[in-house]
Design a protein around this motif. Structure first.
Motif, short mmCIF file in Angstrom:
data_model
loop_
_atom_site.label_atom_id
_atom_site.label_comp_id
_atom_site.label_asym_id
_atom_site.label_seq_id
_atom_site.Cartn_x
_atom_site.Cartn_y
_atom_site.Cartn_z
N ALA A 127 -2.30 -4.31 6.44
CA ALA A 127 -2.07 -2.86 6.36
C ALA A 127 -1.63 -2.45 4.96
CB ALA A 127 -1.02 -2.44 7.38
N PHE A 128 -0.71 -3.19 4.37
CA PHE A 128 -0.24 -2.85 3.03
C PHE A 128 -1.32 -3.07 1.97
CE2 PHE A 128 4.23 -3.77 4.66
CZ PHE A 128 4.52 -2.42 4.79
N THR A 129 -2.13 -4.11 2.14
CA THR A 129 -3.24 -4.34 1.22
C THR A 129 -4.24 -3.19 1.27
OG1 THR A 129 -3.02 -6.74 1.40
CG2 THR A 129 -5.13 -5.91 0.62
N ALA A 130 -4.54 -2.73 2.48
CA ALA A 130 -5.45 -1.60 2.63
C ALA A 130 -4.86 -0.33 2.01
CB ALA A 130 -5.76 -1.37 4.11
N MET A 131 -3.57 -0.10 2.24
CA MET A 131 -2.91 1.08 1.68
C MET A 131 -2.93 1.05 0.15
SD MET A 131 1.06 2.33 2.18
CE MET A 131 0.96 2.07 3.95
N ALA A 132 -2.78 -0.15 -0.42
CA ALA A 132 -2.70 -0.29 -1.88
C ALA A 132 -4.07 -0.40 -2.54
CB ALA A 132 -1.86 -1.52 -2.24
N GLN A 270 -7.39 -5.96 -7.40
CA GLN A 270 -7.50 -5.99 -5.95
C GLN A 270 -6.99 -7.32 -5.38
OE1 GLN A 270 -9.90 -4.94 -8.00
NE2 GLN A 270 -9.87 -2.74 -7.47
N ASP A 271 -7.29 -8.41 -6.09
CA ASP A 271 -6.82 -9.72 -5.63
C ASP A 271 -5.33 -9.91 -5.88
OD1 ASP A 271 -9.32 -10.33 -4.76
OD2 ASP A 271 -9.86 -11.62 -6.44
N GLN A 272 -4.81 -9.34 -6.97
CA GLN A 272 -3.37 -9.39 -7.22
C GLN A 272 -2.60 -8.76 -6.07
OE1 GLN A 272 -2.19 -7.83 -11.07
NE2 GLN A 272 -4.01 -8.70 -12.04
N ILE A 273 -3.12 -7.67 -5.56
CA ILE A 273 -2.46 -6.97 -4.45
C ILE A 273 -2.37 -7.89 -3.23
CG2 ILE A 273 -2.76 -5.10 -2.77
CD1 ILE A 273 -3.89 -3.42 -5.12
N HIS A 311 12.69 -9.31 7.65
CA HIS A 311 11.51 -8.59 8.15
C HIS A 311 11.59 -7.09 7.84
CE1 HIS A 311 8.28 -7.35 10.87
NE2 HIS A 311 9.13 -6.48 11.40
N GLN A 312 12.74 -6.49 8.14
CA GLN A 312 12.89 -5.06 7.90
C GLN A 312 12.91 -4.75 6.40
OE1 GLN A 312 12.58 -2.57 9.91
NE2 GLN A 312 12.92 -1.10 8.25
N ILE A 313 13.59 -5.57 5.62
CA ILE A 313 13.66 -5.34 4.17
C ILE A 313 12.27 -5.42 3.55
CG2 ILE A 313 14.52 -6.30 1.99
CD1 ILE A 313 17.02 -7.20 3.55
N GLN A 314 11.48 -6.43 3.96
CA GLN A 314 10.14 -6.57 3.38
C GLN A 314 9.25 -5.39 3.75
OE1 GLN A 314 8.60 -10.26 4.98
NE2 GLN A 314 7.99 -9.35 6.93
N VAL A 320 6.89 0.95 -0.08
CA VAL A 320 7.04 1.67 -1.35
C VAL A 320 6.06 1.13 -2.39
CG1 VAL A 320 8.61 2.19 -3.25
CG2 VAL A 320 9.44 2.26 -0.88
N LEU A 321 5.95 -0.19 -2.49
CA LEU A 321 5.04 -0.79 -3.47
C LEU A 321 3.59 -0.42 -3.19
CD1 LEU A 321 6.41 -4.44 -3.94
CD2 LEU A 321 6.43 -2.57 -5.59
N ALA A 322 3.21 -0.45 -1.91
CA ALA A 322 1.83 -0.11 -1.56
C ALA A 322 1.50 1.33 -1.93
CB ALA A 322 1.61 -0.33 -0.06
N GLN A 323 2.44 2.23 -1.72
CA GLN A 323 2.23 3.63 -2.10
C GLN A 323 2.06 3.79 -3.61
OE1 GLN A 323 5.61 5.56 -0.36
NE2 GLN A 323 4.76 5.56 1.71
N ARG A 324 2.84 3.02 -4.38
CA ARG A 324 2.73 3.09 -5.85
C ARG A 324 1.39 2.54 -6.34
NH1 ARG A 324 8.76 1.57 -8.28
NH2 ARG A 324 9.83 3.38 -7.38
N TYR A 325 0.94 1.43 -5.73
CA TYR A 325 -0.38 0.89 -6.09
C TYR A 325 -1.47 1.91 -5.77
CZ TYR A 325 0.82 -3.94 -7.29
OH TYR A 325 1.29 -5.07 -7.92
#
Length: 333
Positions: A127-132, A270-273, A311-314, A320-325
């Motif tokens: 999900a985060f990879t797709a978002m980023a 894309q691969d770095q993400i 789990h919650q922290i990650q 936040v990181l995915a939104q910035r990417y």
């Protein structure tokens, strides 16, 4: 002026604390106030074993072979993610031992070591990879491979790093337990995917309740046994606060190393993400059932507490990181 309930809801949304996290906390609260014991505990233990088997059966049935094949060509990426998950994290856990034992209880440090041996998440990594705007096919393959490899590597690493808590202290016994209770249901789901895969894909929202319900059940039974053994008397408040700091440090190191190494090795953006998101997270869905198989019942609460917090922290940090990417990707389009 906001009603108190509205205020609390707003704060929880601001902190990105979702409904599932609140249910996890509720299970801990219920186990603390009304721990299961006696006949109820035995019945819940049997129900939990069945639920975990069903959980891994569905994981196998949901796993698309086409998605795995499409990502297999990125072998360098997958090796780096696996190295981050099963080499870097255990080394980090060992490196933190002097500091961790100074601020945590020994039982919590064992939970930290167990956390370091676990595979990556599947759903949130994808999900985060797709978002980023990352390489989605590679993320599916890498996260899935991490969970499959973890079925074998996690009990081995637990036996090496957490000898006292492992099942009998023997990696062979641990692997046999994992194979019988987790791998066989997983492979059964994979074998039956041609027959039931379409039905499973159509009912993913409903089946998600089985996934999450299984974890909630394990958390309640685990904390019930630990509370009866005096969990909260053994866990001082400063140690819990220190645990949050240690989890933040571990996640920060994983994210920074993933970013630095993936750039140095010349991977595309894309691969770095994929490397950053798949290589920095640990799976609650796999970790809680594995803990139940590998550790004594009374020790489970203290063992899985670091995992629940990490789990919650990650999730909050990676959101936040995915939104910035994604924002940076929009700027270049």
């Amino acid at each position: 002026m906001l009603h108190p309930v509205q205020f609390i809801s707003a704060v929880l949304r601001r902190l990105s604390i979702d409904t599932y996290t609140m249910l996890l906390l509720l299970m801990v609260l219920l186990a603390s106030l009304f721990p299961a014991h006696g006949v109820a505990s035995d019945a819940l233990g049997q129900l939990t074993t069945f639920a975990i088997g069903l959980l891994f059966f569905l994981h196998g049935a949901k796993l698309s072979r086409e998605a795995l094949v499409s990502g297999l060509t990125h072998w360098r990426l997958h090796l780096l993610v696996l190295a981050s998950t099963f080499v870097m994290f255990p080394l980090l856990g060992l490196a933190l031992k002097p500091i961790a034992l100074a601020v945590l209880t020994p039982e919590l440090y064992l939970g930290i070591l167990f956390l370091c041996t676990l595979p990556s998440t599947v759903q949130s990594s994808i999900a985060f990879t797709a978002m980023a705007r990352g390489n989605l096919a590679a993320a599916v393959c890498s996260a899935s491979a991490s969970n499959f490899v973890g079925i074998f590597l996690t009990p081995l690493l637990v036996s090496l790093l957490v000898v006292r808590g492992a099942a009998g202290g023997s990696p062979i016994d641990a692997i046999v337990s994992i194979v019988v209770q987790l791998l066989l249901p997983f492979l059964s789901g994979q074998l039956l995917r041609p027959r039931i895969g379409a039905w499973v894909d159509r009912h993913k929202p409903m089946l998600r309740w089985i996934d999450q319900g299984s974890i909630l059940l394990v958390v309640y039974t685990a904390f019930s046994a630990s509370v009866i053994e005096g969990l909260w008397q053994k866990l001082p408040a400063p140690a819990l606060a220190s645990l949050a700091v240690v989890c933040c440090v571990m996640l920060a190191v994983a994210l920074l190393l993933g970013t630095f190494i993936s750039r140095k090795l010349g991977f595309s953006r894309q691969d770095q993400i994929v490397i950053i998101f798949c290589g920095s997270k640990k799976s609650l869905a796999s970790g809680v059932p594995m803990a139940k198989v590998l550790f004594p019942h009374a020790a489970l609460g203290m063992i899985i507490l670091p995992l629940m917090l990490f789990h919650q922290i990650q999730l909050m940090v990676c959101a936040v990181l995915a939104q910035r990417y994604a924002s940076r990707a929009d700027q270049y389009e």
